[in-house]
Design an enzyme around this catalytic site. Structure first.
Site, PDB file in Angstrom:
ATOM      1  N   SER A  35       0.847  -1.193   0.000  1.00  0.00           N
ATOM      2  CA  SER A  35       0.000   0.000   0.000  1.00  0.00           C
ATOM      3  C   SER A  35       0.878   1.237   0.000  1.00  0.00           C
ATOM      4  O   SER A  35       2.076   1.160   0.318  1.00  0.00           O
ATOM      5  CB  SER A  35      -0.864  -0.012   1.276  1.00  0.00           C
ATOM      6  OG  SER A  35      -1.510   1.230   1.462  1.00  0.00           O
ATOM      7  N   TYR A  38      -3.554  -0.797  10.101  1.00  0.00           N
ATOM      8  CA  TYR A  38      -3.372  -0.989   8.652  1.00  0.00           C
ATOM      9  C   TYR A  38      -1.973  -0.531   8.242  1.00  0.00           C
ATOM     10  O   TYR A  38      -1.252  -1.227   7.527  1.00  0.00           O
ATOM     11  CB  TYR A  38      -4.452  -0.196   7.905  1.00  0.00           C
ATOM     12  CG  TYR A  38      -4.455  -0.406   6.407  1.00  0.00           C
ATOM     13  CD1 TYR A  38      -5.119  -1.482   5.846  1.00  0.00           C
ATOM     14  CD2 TYR A  38      -3.804   0.483   5.561  1.00  0.00           C
ATOM     15  CE1 TYR A  38      -5.138  -1.679   4.468  1.00  0.00           C
ATOM     16  CE2 TYR A  38      -3.811   0.299   4.188  1.00  0.00           C
ATOM     17  CZ  TYR A  38      -4.482  -0.783   3.646  1.00  0.00           C
ATOM     18  OH  TYR A  38      -4.494  -0.971   2.282  1.00  0.00           O
TER      19      TYR A  38
HETATM   20  P1  NAP Z   1     -11.785  -4.984  -0.955  1.00  0.00           P
HETATM   21  O1  NAP Z   1     -12.616  -4.725  -2.163  1.00  0.00           O
HETATM   22  O2  NAP Z   1     -12.297  -4.596   0.390  1.00  0.00           O
HETATM   23  O3  NAP Z   1     -11.273  -6.487  -0.974  1.00  0.00           O
HETATM   24  C1  NAP Z   1     -10.622  -7.055   0.118  1.00  0.00           C
HETATM   25  C2  NAP Z   1     -10.596  -8.560  -0.086  1.00  0.00           C
HETATM   26  O4  NAP Z   1     -10.024  -9.185   1.079  1.00  0.00           O
HETATM   27  C3  NAP Z   1     -12.004  -9.109  -0.242  1.00  0.00           C
HETATM   28  O5  NAP Z   1     -11.977 -10.175  -1.144  1.00  0.00           O
HETATM   29  C4  NAP Z   1     -12.290  -9.586   1.158  1.00  0.00           C
HETATM   30  O6  NAP Z   1     -13.298 -10.565   1.236  1.00  0.00           O
HETATM   31  C5  NAP Z   1     -10.937 -10.169   1.502  1.00  0.00           C
HETATM   32  N1  NAP Z   1     -10.862 -10.468   2.926  1.00  0.00           N
HETATM   33  C6  NAP Z   1     -11.007  -9.604   3.941  1.00  0.00           C
HETATM   34  N2  NAP Z   1     -10.938 -10.262   5.106  1.00  0.00           N
HETATM   35  C7  NAP Z   1     -10.753 -11.576   4.814  1.00  0.00           C
HETATM   36  C8  NAP Z   1     -10.619 -12.765   5.582  1.00  0.00           C
HETATM   37  N3  NAP Z   1     -10.691 -12.738   6.914  1.00  0.00           N
HETATM   38  N4  NAP Z   1     -10.430 -13.932   4.941  1.00  0.00           N
HETATM   39  C9  NAP Z   1     -10.376 -13.981   3.608  1.00  0.00           C
HETATM   40  N5  NAP Z   1     -10.505 -12.891   2.813  1.00  0.00           N
HETATM   41  C10 NAP Z   1     -10.694 -11.703   3.415  1.00  0.00           C
HETATM   42  O7  NAP Z   1     -10.451  -4.138  -1.085  1.00  0.00           O
HETATM   43  P2  NAP Z   1      -9.348  -4.012  -2.233  1.00  0.00           P
HETATM   44  O8  NAP Z   1      -9.138  -2.572  -2.431  1.00  0.00           O
HETATM   45  O9  NAP Z   1      -9.673  -4.873  -3.397  1.00  0.00           O
HETATM   46  O10 NAP Z   1      -8.089  -4.565  -1.419  1.00  0.00           O
HETATM   47  C11 NAP Z   1      -7.259  -5.610  -1.876  1.00  0.00           C
HETATM   48  C12 NAP Z   1      -5.868  -5.372  -1.303  1.00  0.00           C
HETATM   49  O11 NAP Z   1      -5.349  -4.153  -1.825  1.00  0.00           O
HETATM   50  C13 NAP Z   1      -5.829  -5.226   0.218  1.00  0.00           C
HETATM   51  O12 NAP Z   1      -4.692  -5.861   0.736  1.00  0.00           O
HETATM   52  C14 NAP Z   1      -5.725  -3.731   0.412  1.00  0.00           C
HETATM   53  O13 NAP Z   1      -5.115  -3.394   1.626  1.00  0.00           O
HETATM   54  C15 NAP Z   1      -4.868  -3.366  -0.767  1.00  0.00           C
HETATM   55  N6  NAP Z   1      -4.907  -1.949  -1.142  1.00  0.00           N
HETATM   56  C16 NAP Z   1      -6.028  -1.372  -1.641  1.00  0.00           C
HETATM   57  C17 NAP Z   1      -5.984  -0.048  -2.007  1.00  0.00           C
HETATM   58  C18 NAP Z   1      -7.163   0.661  -2.594  1.00  0.00           C
HETATM   59  O14 NAP Z   1      -7.073   1.868  -2.846  1.00  0.00           O
HETATM   60  N7  NAP Z   1      -8.275   0.022  -2.832  1.00  0.00           N
HETATM   61  C19 NAP Z   1      -4.824   0.711  -1.852  1.00  0.00           C
HETATM   62  C20 NAP Z   1      -3.706   0.071  -1.320  1.00  0.00           C
HETATM   63  C21 NAP Z   1      -3.754  -1.245  -0.983  1.00  0.00           C
HETATM   64  P3  NAP Z   1     -14.841 -10.082   1.488  1.00  0.00           P
HETATM   65  O15 NAP Z   1     -15.297  -9.459   0.210  1.00  0.00           O
HETATM   66  O16 NAP Z   1     -15.520 -11.361   1.813  1.00  0.00           O
HETATM   67  O17 NAP Z   1     -14.813  -9.102   2.616  1.00  0.00           O
END
Ligand code: NAP
Length: 244
Positions: free
Chosen positions: A136, A149
Site C-alpha cells: 500500500s 493498517y
Molecule cells: P476490498 O474490495 O475490500 O477487498 C478485500 C478482499 O479481502 C475481499 O476479497 C475480502 O473478502 C478479503 N478479505 C477480507 N478479510 C478476509 C478474511 N478474513 N479472509 C479472507 N478474505 C478476506 O479491497 P481491495 O481494495 O480490493 O483490497 C485488496 C488489497 O489491496 C488489500 O490488501 C488492500 O489493503 C490493498 N490496497 C487497496 C488499495 C485501494 O485503494 N483500494 C490501496 C492500497 C492497498 P470479502 O469481500 O468477503 O470481505
C-alpha cells in the site's frame, strides 16, 4: 520463443479474489494463461465465471494457521498472490485491541503463514515460484486513523524483502505491489467523503483514481519470466502519488 509475459501452464492462488483488486488480479493472471484458484471467504464463483475457467476455494484468513493448512493441500502451486486485506478506521487514541488483532491477522500474519506454506511445498518439489504481496502507499506513509493498517502494510514491505533474501536461492521470487488509491470497497468511505475525495484526487499526478486492472497488470508482470531477476521489490502503482 516463448512470450515472457505469458503464464501458460502455471497454477496460481489469489486471496480475496471475489471482488476488487483480487478479482482483477485473478482475471489478469487467467488472461495470461494461468490456471487460477480464486480464494475468498466469500464465494468466488463470479470470478471463476469472469475468468471462464479456473476454480474457486473458500479460504478464511482470520485464522492464519488454518488458512495456511488449506493452502498446503494445493501442492503444485507456482504463484501465490497475497491480496486479501482489511482496514479499520478509528482515532488511534480509541483504537481497540480487537481491531488491532483482526487487522494484524489478515494483513500480516496470514501473508507470512501462506507464504511459508507455499515455499515449503515448492522447496519440497525442488520447484521455484512467485509470491506477490499487495502492499500500500501506507507501506511508506503513515495515513490517518488507520494505525493497524499502516503497521501491517509497512510489515508487508519488510516481510517481502526478508523472504526474498532467504528464498532467492530456491528460485522463489518475492515481490510486492503497492497500489495507490484504487476504486474498490476498501476506499468507498474515502470516495463518499467529498472533501477527502477531492483532496486525494487533486494530489494524484495521473488525475484519476486507479482501476483494479491497473494493479493486475503489474502483478502479472511479477509472475512471469519477464521479471525473473526481480525479487525483493515493492512496485508502486499509484498514478505518480509517491513521486510527487
Ligand atoms: P476490498 O474490495 O475490500 O477487498 C478485500 C478482499 O479481502 C475481499 O476479497 C475480502 O473478502 C478479503 N478479505 C477480507 N478479510 C478476509 C478474511 N478474513 N479472509 C479472507 N478474505 C478476506 O479491497 P481491495 O481494495 O480490493 O483490497 C485488496 C488489497 O489491496 C488489500 O490488501 C488492500 O489493503 C490493498 N490496497 C487497496 C488499495 C485501494 O485503494 N483500494 C490501496 C492500497 C492497498 P470479502 O469481500 O468477503 O470481505
Amino acid at each position: 520463443m516463448r512470450d515472457p509475459f505469458r503464464l501458460d501452464g502455471k497454477r496460481a492462488l489469489v486471496t480475496g479474489a471475489n471482488t476488487g483488486i483480487g478479482q482483477a488480479i485473478a482475471i489478469g493472471l487467467a488472461q495470461a494463461g494461468a490456471h487460477v484458484i480464486a480464494a475468498g471467504r466469500s464465494s468466488c464463483d463470479e470470478t471463476v465465471a469472469m475468468m471462464g475457467g479456473g476454480e474457486a476455494l473458500m479460504l478464511e484468513l482470520a485464522d492464519p494457521a488454518a488458512a495456511a493448512a488449506v493452502v498446503a493441500e494445493h501442492k503444485t502451486l507456482d504463484i501465490l498472490v497475497n491480496n486479501a486485506g482489511i482496514i479499520r478506521r478509528e482515532d488511534s487514541v480509541d483504537y481497540s485491541e480487537a481491531d488491532w488483532d483482526d487487522v494484524m491477522d489478515v494483513n500480516l500474519k496470514a501473508v507470512f503463514m501462506l507464504s511459508q506454506s507455499f515455499a515449503k511445498s515448492a522447496m519440497a518439489r525442488g520447484a521455484g515460484g512467485r509470491i506477490v504481496n499487495i502492499a500500500s502507499l501506507l507501506s511508506f506513509q503513515g495515513g490517518i486513523r488507520v494505525p493497524a493498517y499502516t503497521a501491517t502494510k509497512h510489515g508487508v514491505a519488510g516481510l517481502t524483502k526478508a523472504l526474498a533474501n532467504e528464498w532467492a536461492r530456491n528460485g522463489i521470487n518475492v515481490n510486492a505491489v503497492a497500489p495507490g488509491y484504487i476504486a474498490t470497497n476498501n476506499t468507498t468511505a474515502l470516495r463518499e467523503d467529498p472533501k477527502r475525495s477531492a483532496e486525494i484526487l487533486s494530489r494524484i499526478p495521473a488525475g484519476r483514481w486507479g482501476d483494479p486492472a491497473d494493479i493486475a497488470g503489474a502483478v502479472t508482470f511479477l509472475c512471469g519470466a519477464a521479471s525473473g531477476y526481480v525479487t525483493g521489490a515493492v512496485l508502486n502503482v499509484d498514478g505518480g502519488w509517491l513521486a510527487r
